[in-house]
Design an enzyme around this catalytic site. Structure first.
Site, PDB file in Angstrom:
ATOM      1  N   GLY A 155      36.491  32.326  24.007  1.00 51.43           N
ATOM      2  CA  GLY A 155      35.089  31.735  23.888  1.00 51.43           C
ATOM      3  C   GLY A 155      34.067  32.609  23.210  1.00 51.43           C
ATOM      4  O   GLY A 155      34.409  33.750  22.707  1.00 51.43           O
ATOM      5  N   ILE A 157      32.265  35.118  25.003  1.00 52.08           N
ATOM      6  CA  ILE A 157      32.633  36.354  25.706  1.00 52.08           C
ATOM      7  C   ILE A 157      33.744  37.093  25.020  1.00 52.08           C
ATOM      8  O   ILE A 157      33.928  38.224  24.779  1.00 52.08           O
ATOM      9  CB  ILE A 157      32.802  36.305  27.103  1.00 52.08           C
ATOM     10  CG1 ILE A 157      31.207  35.564  27.630  1.00 52.08           C
ATOM     11  CG2 ILE A 157      32.773  37.391  27.680  1.00 52.08           C
ATOM     12  CD1 ILE A 157      31.204  35.409  29.105  1.00 52.08           C
ATOM     13  N   SER A 176      44.080  30.557  23.186  1.00 51.04           N
ATOM     14  CA  SER A 176      43.251  29.940  23.739  1.00 51.04           C
ATOM     15  C   SER A 176      43.495  28.281  23.474  1.00 51.04           C
ATOM     16  O   SER A 176      44.441  28.099  22.511  1.00 51.04           O
ATOM     17  CB  SER A 176      41.793  30.050  22.697  1.00 51.04           C
ATOM     18  OG  SER A 176      40.718  29.508  23.239  1.00 51.04           O
ATOM     19  N   ARG A 177      42.716  27.470  24.196  1.00 42.99           N
ATOM     20  CA  ARG A 177      43.131  26.075  24.011  1.00 42.99           C
ATOM     21  C   ARG A 177      43.029  25.374  22.737  1.00 42.99           C
ATOM     22  O   ARG A 177      43.779  24.453  22.501  1.00 42.99           O
ATOM     23  CB  ARG A 177      42.399  25.250  24.957  1.00 42.99           C
ATOM     24  CG  ARG A 177      42.503  25.430  26.531  1.00 42.99           C
ATOM     25  CD  ARG A 177      41.567  24.858  27.392  1.00 42.99           C
ATOM     26  NE  ARG A 177      40.359  25.291  27.234  1.00 42.99           N
ATOM     27  CZ  ARG A 177      39.375  24.816  28.095  1.00 42.99           C
ATOM     28  NH1 ARG A 177      39.584  23.710  29.084  1.00 42.99           N
ATOM     29  NH2 ARG A 177      37.927  25.418  27.946  1.00 42.99           N
ATOM     30  N   ALA A 237      36.551  37.700  34.092  1.00 46.49           N
ATOM     31  CA  ALA A 237      36.380  36.005  34.230  1.00 46.49           C
ATOM     32  C   ALA A 237      35.918  35.700  35.608  1.00 46.49           C
ATOM     33  O   ALA A 237      34.945  35.805  36.147  1.00 46.49           O
ATOM     34  CB  ALA A 237      37.530  35.555  33.607  1.00 46.49           C
ATOM     35  N   ARG A 238      37.219  35.262  36.240  1.00 45.62           N
ATOM     36  CA  ARG A 238      37.170  35.113  37.719  1.00 45.62           C
ATOM     37  C   ARG A 238      38.315  35.505  38.390  1.00 45.62           C
ATOM     38  O   ARG A 238      39.582  35.660  37.879  1.00 45.62           O
ATOM     39  CB  ARG A 238      37.238  33.347  37.960  1.00 45.62           C
ATOM     40  CG  ARG A 238      35.758  32.816  37.721  1.00 45.62           C
ATOM     41  CD  ARG A 238      34.830  33.203  38.616  1.00 45.62           C
ATOM     42  NE  ARG A 238      33.567  32.351  38.388  1.00 45.62           N
ATOM     43  CZ  ARG A 238      32.430  32.934  37.751  1.00 45.62           C
ATOM     44  NH1 ARG A 238      32.594  34.029  37.077  1.00 45.62           N
ATOM     45  NH2 ARG A 238      31.244  32.109  37.642  1.00 45.62           N
ATOM     46  N   GLU A 267      36.844  37.413  46.473  1.00 46.27           N
ATOM     47  CA  GLU A 267      35.561  38.095  46.473  1.00 46.27           C
ATOM     48  C   GLU A 267      34.499  37.786  47.569  1.00 46.27           C
ATOM     49  O   GLU A 267      34.618  36.649  47.871  1.00 46.27           O
ATOM     50  CB  GLU A 267      34.967  37.863  45.197  1.00 46.27           C
ATOM     51  CG  GLU A 267      33.807  38.748  44.452  1.00 46.27           C
ATOM     52  CD  GLU A 267      33.389  38.529  43.159  1.00 46.27           C
ATOM     53  OE1 GLU A 267      32.303  38.062  42.991  1.00 46.27           O
ATOM     54  OE2 GLU A 267      34.339  38.391  42.386  1.00 46.27           O
ATOM     55  N   HIS A 285      31.580  43.164  40.271  1.00 45.34           N
ATOM     56  CA  HIS A 285      30.937  41.759  39.637  1.00 45.34           C
ATOM     57  C   HIS A 285      29.720  42.085  39.086  1.00 45.34           C
ATOM     58  O   HIS A 285      28.703  41.506  39.024  1.00 45.34           O
ATOM     59  CB  HIS A 285      30.978  40.683  40.531  1.00 45.34           C
ATOM     60  CG  HIS A 285      30.997  39.319  39.799  1.00 45.34           C
ATOM     61  ND1 HIS A 285      31.497  38.349  40.388  1.00 45.34           N
ATOM     62  CD2 HIS A 285      30.346  38.917  38.822  1.00 45.34           C
ATOM     63  CE1 HIS A 285      31.421  37.254  39.535  1.00 45.34           C
ATOM     64  NE2 HIS A 285      30.992  37.517  38.480  1.00 45.34           N
ATOM     65  N   GLY A 287      29.193  41.866  35.462  1.00 46.29           N
ATOM     66  CA  GLY A 287      29.462  41.390  34.036  1.00 46.29           C
ATOM     67  C   GLY A 287      28.224  41.150  33.645  1.00 46.29           C
ATOM     68  O   GLY A 287      27.800  41.546  32.303  1.00 46.29           O
TER      69      GLY A 287
END
Length: 319
Positions: A155, A157, A176-177, A237-238, A267, A285, A287
């Protein structure tokens, strides 16, 4: 005037926007709001401006009441929001894509440099007061020129990170999708591959995919074993996209050379086995943590809430 509940501290510029048109109840505590306090405060709210630290689920939506119109998340990721629960209650959910792209890509590439050039180790050495001396083999790292960056999730980022990699002379592959814009792919010289191939050919793997059931522990023991022993893994990301226990074991065993993490599985807790390892760079974190970006995020969230309350289409709804 509608009532807007803001679940955490946000920049004043966004609060001023909201206050110009609506009654605002903003949490100002240094720590995250307590769940019970949050449930009490949202009662009667027409809009909720939420931070990623707050879980927006059916319980909270029901506590707010049937008059609730919008949940405006101050983040691009929205794994903290039960979007189907919002839709069931005719509540519009929004996020803040775009405005944090460059800041997050900066952190991703900063972590790539920290990990590959062992910058964290070097700073810890200096601060510890340990004696050191320059030498041909002292804290040798790995160069990026001519190496391959694998981007998982291409995407905005992911593309911004790939542009930085291109400037450093790296090749780019991505998983990627869907295919990205052909013009962007040509600009970056980026080739779409399946995840297995990406892991096997990349010298650096950078995660930029959204988090959800399909990406929970996307990178685990099997995937880490498929990477090069000389490769590095970076996550902005996560946290739960990576199995942290498996990552710590892989780093300790030398299955990969190193890692750089901005986000964590539980987190703010960090897996204790990671804390003892020198070959992982850890930051809290950061970002989107620039003054400009956080202000833009909060302002966009405010614009989303204001638009829905005015019965207009919000700038960035979650589809």
């Amino acid at each position: 005037m509608s009532r807007v509940v803001v679940t955490g501290r946000i920049p004043e510029a966004a609060l001023e926007k909201l206050r110009a048109e609506h009654e605002v109840d903003a949490w100002t505590g240094q720590d995250s709001i307590d769940r019970d306090e949050l449930l009490r405060r949202v009662a009667g709210a027409d809009a909720i401006v939420s931070l990623l630290t707050e879980r927006i689920d059916g319980e909270l939506l029901d506590a707010a009441g049937p008059q609730l119109r919008v949940v405006a998340n101050v983040a691009v990721g929205y794994d903290n929001i039960d979007v189907p629960a919002c839709r069931e209650r005719d509540v519009v959910a929004t996020n803040t894509p775009g405005v944090l792209t460059e800041a997050t890509a900066d952190i991703a590439f900063g972590l790539i440099l920290m990990a590959t050039r062992r910058l964290g180790e070097g700073e810890r050495l200096i601060r510890s007061g340990t004696a050191w001396k320059w030498g041909m083999f002292f804290l040798l790292g790995s160069s990026l020129q001519g190496k391959t960056l694998g981007v998982v999730g291409m995407g905005g980022i992911g593309q911004a990170t790939a542009r930085r990699a291109k400037a450093f002379g790296m090749e780019v592959v991505y998983q990627s999708r869907s295919e990205i814009d052909p013009a962007v792919a040509e600009e970056l010289g980026a080739r779409r591959v399946e995840l297995d191939e990406l892991l096997s050919v990349s010298d650096v793997v950078s995660l930029h995919c959204p988090y959800g059931p399909a990406t929970h522990h996307l990178i685990g023991a099997e995937q880490l074993a498929a990477m090069k022993e000389s490769a590095y893994l970076v996550n902005t990301a996560r946290g739960p996209i990576i199995d942290e226990e498996a990552l710590a074991a892989a780093l300790r065993a030398g299955l990969i050379a190193g890692a750089g993490l901005d986000v964590y599985e539980h987190e703010p807790r960090v897996h204790p086995d990671l804390l003892d390892l020198d070959n992982v760079a850890l930051v809290p974190h950061l970002g989107s943590a620039t003054v400009e970006t956080r202000t833009a995020m909060a302002t966009l969230a405010a614009d989303n809430a204001i638009a829905v309350l005015a019965r207009q289409e919000p700038p960035t709804p979650i589809r």
